[in-house]
Enzyme design. Structure first.
Site, PDB file in Angstrom:
ATOM      1  NE  ARG A   4     -27.004  14.298 -25.464  1.00 49.75           N
ATOM      2  CZ  ARG A   4     -25.839  14.134 -25.804  1.00 49.75           C
ATOM      3  NH1 ARG A   4     -24.987  16.294 -25.066  1.00 49.75           N
ATOM      4  NH2 ARG A   4     -24.585  13.402 -25.421  1.00 49.75           N
ATOM      5  NE  ARG A  47     -22.664  15.601 -18.195  1.00 48.67           N
ATOM      6  CZ  ARG A  47     -22.509  16.021 -19.531  1.00 48.67           C
ATOM      7  NH1 ARG A  47     -23.415  16.267 -19.764  1.00 48.67           N
ATOM      8  NH2 ARG A  47     -22.126  15.537 -19.878  1.00 48.67           N
ATOM      9  CG  HIS A 105     -23.907  22.039 -21.757  1.00 51.74           C
ATOM     10  ND1 HIS A 105     -24.998  22.078 -22.977  1.00 51.74           N
ATOM     11  CD2 HIS A 105     -22.831  21.276 -22.001  1.00 51.74           C
ATOM     12  CE1 HIS A 105     -24.322  21.220 -23.183  1.00 51.74           C
ATOM     13  NE2 HIS A 105     -23.245  21.065 -23.099  1.00 51.74           N
ATOM     14  CG  ASP A 127     -18.580  22.098 -29.649  1.00 51.13           C
ATOM     15  OD1 ASP A 127     -17.852  22.530 -28.976  1.00 51.13           O
ATOM     16  OD2 ASP A 127     -18.080  21.090 -29.695  1.00 51.13           O
ATOM     17  CD  GLU A 181     -22.696  24.484 -23.707  1.00 52.69           C
ATOM     18  OE1 GLU A 181     -21.691  24.640 -23.000  1.00 52.69           O
ATOM     19  OE2 GLU A 181     -22.656  24.407 -24.877  1.00 52.69           O
TER      20      GLU A 181
HETATM   21  C1  BG6 Z   1     -20.417  21.314 -25.270  1.00 48.80           C
HETATM   22  C2  BG6 Z   1     -18.910  20.786 -25.832  1.00 48.80           C
HETATM   23  O1  BG6 Z   1     -20.216  22.166 -24.130  1.00 48.80           O
HETATM   24  O2  BG6 Z   1     -21.005  19.581 -24.786  1.00 48.80           O
HETATM   25  C3  BG6 Z   1     -20.061  19.567 -27.146  1.00 48.80           C
HETATM   26  O3  BG6 Z   1     -19.042  22.018 -26.498  1.00 48.80           O
HETATM   27  C4  BG6 Z   1     -20.123  18.304 -26.746  1.00 48.80           C
HETATM   28  O4  BG6 Z   1     -18.015  19.323 -27.103  1.00 48.80           O
HETATM   29  C5  BG6 Z   1     -21.185  18.508 -25.888  1.00 48.80           C
HETATM   30  O5  BG6 Z   1     -20.210  17.542 -27.709  1.00 48.80           O
HETATM   31  C6  BG6 Z   1     -21.798  17.270 -24.913  1.00 48.80           C
HETATM   32  O6  BG6 Z   1     -21.476  17.068 -24.528  1.00 48.80           O
HETATM   33  P1  BG6 Z   1     -21.976  16.025 -23.798  1.00 48.80           P
HETATM   34  O7  BG6 Z   1     -21.255  15.591 -23.020  1.00 48.80           O
HETATM   35  O8  BG6 Z   1     -22.463  15.771 -22.742  1.00 48.80           O
HETATM   36  O9  BG6 Z   1     -22.199  14.620 -24.807  1.00 48.80           O
END
Ligand code: BG6
Length: 296
Positions: free
Chosen positions: A72, A95, A164, A209, A268
């Site tokens: 994360r 990933r 991202h 978002d 992103e």
């Molecule tokens: C973003 C999305 O790109 O990624 C969000 O637009 C999402 O909706 C976020 O919550 C995180 O995604 P993840 O799968 O890593 O929890």
């Protein structure tokens, strides 16, 4: 400021394998201008910091670091799909796996370029054959190049790609984002309702978002708390997502602290639906992103 440079000389470049969080292998790259950490897991850059500056990237203190789990923060490499897909992992499978280091090279200007290749993944069996590689160039700025080749003799590859990026900021309420005025977007908070950006600059006081479409332009993040402008330049990318989970979603995410939304913003770059790519057999798609900073 957390000074990760204290014990390092300011001349020359170096790359070393280290044991990262969760025992995962990580490459530490030093250049005269910067330091970077790159996990083989996900080919994920988790740290980039120019000498004398705050870190560029945010990583959650609650992140998991384990095979099969997404880290994360940093720069998750998203492919072959973006977002939710029924019965499948969010944001694709790239990933979730350890990539293979295939090249380390010094480039003029005291830069270091690393190339990582996606290994064979069981999830890829349902897909046309493809190969993916991610090049990371560390220097005064951070550059990434994600290339996907359709190696299937016959089938077309329907592909979404995204870098991202989670940027670290001094305080989200003092952040402004520029470069998206008049751009159309799909609002993920309203069932992907199509809208057009009117705010310029964009400021943050609630969950955001948004998937901006048909936009090849650079985006700048002005962080008044850290007196810094982050510039996100891209090539062969028509989509940009801006995301901050704000309070309620932060509380729902198990791998994210309740108040970490204050210290990050995701901008992103990629090609996501409706800018998904169609890659013919034998063809290649390459996404390039360059991240640089200057004083605000
Ligand atoms: C973003 C999305 O790109 O990624 C969000 O637009 C999402 O909706 C976020 O919550 C995180 O995604 P993840 O799968 O890593 O929890």
């Amino acid at each position: 400021m957390n000074d990760t440079f204290a014990s390092y000389p300011s001349a020359g470049t170096s790359v070393s394998f280290q044991t990262g969080q969760g025992g995962l292998p990580m490459l530490a790259v030093w250049t005269p201008a910067s330091v970077a950490h790159i996990y083989l897991h996900g080919a994920q850059v988790t740290h980039f910091q120019r000498r004398g500056e705050q870190p560029l990237l945010f990583v959650s203190a609650q992140s998991q670091f384990a095979e099969g789990k997404a880290i994360r923060g940093g720069i998750p490499v998203i492919l072959p799909w973006f977002g939710a897909r029924e019965g499948k992992p969010s944001h694709g499978f790239a990933r979730l796996h350890a990539w293979q280091l295939s090249e380390i090279r010094t480039l003029p200007g005291d830069q270091v370029r690393l190339v990582l290749r996606l290994p064979e993944c069981p999830e890829a069996a349902e897909w046309p054959q493809f190969e993916a590689q991610c090049a990371v160039t560390v220097g005064d700025r951070l550059a990434m190049e994600l290339s996907v080749s359709n190696t299937d003799p016959a089938r077309t590859l329907d592909l979404q790609t995204c870098l991202h990026t989670y940027f670290a900021v001094g305080g989200i309420t003092q952040v402004e984002v520029r470069g998206l005025k008049d751009v159309g977007y799909l609002d993920a908070l309203e069932n992907l309702a199509p809208k057009t950006q009117t705010e310029d600059p964009m400021r943050f006081a609630e969950e955001v978002d948004r998937l901006y479409v048909n936009t090849p332009h650079a985006v700048e993040i002005t962080d008044h708390a850290w007196h810094r402008v982050i510039r996100v330049e891209k090539e062969q990318s028509l989509s940009t997502v801006v995301w901050n989970p704000w309070i309620a979603k932060s509380q729902r995410m198990p791998d994210f602290s309740d108040d970490e939304y204050l210290r990050m913003i995701c901008v992103e770059s990629g090609n996501m639906s409706p800018n998904a790519l169609t890659v013919a057999p034998g063809a290649q798609a390459t996404l390039r992103v360059r991240l640089s900073t200057r004083p605000a």
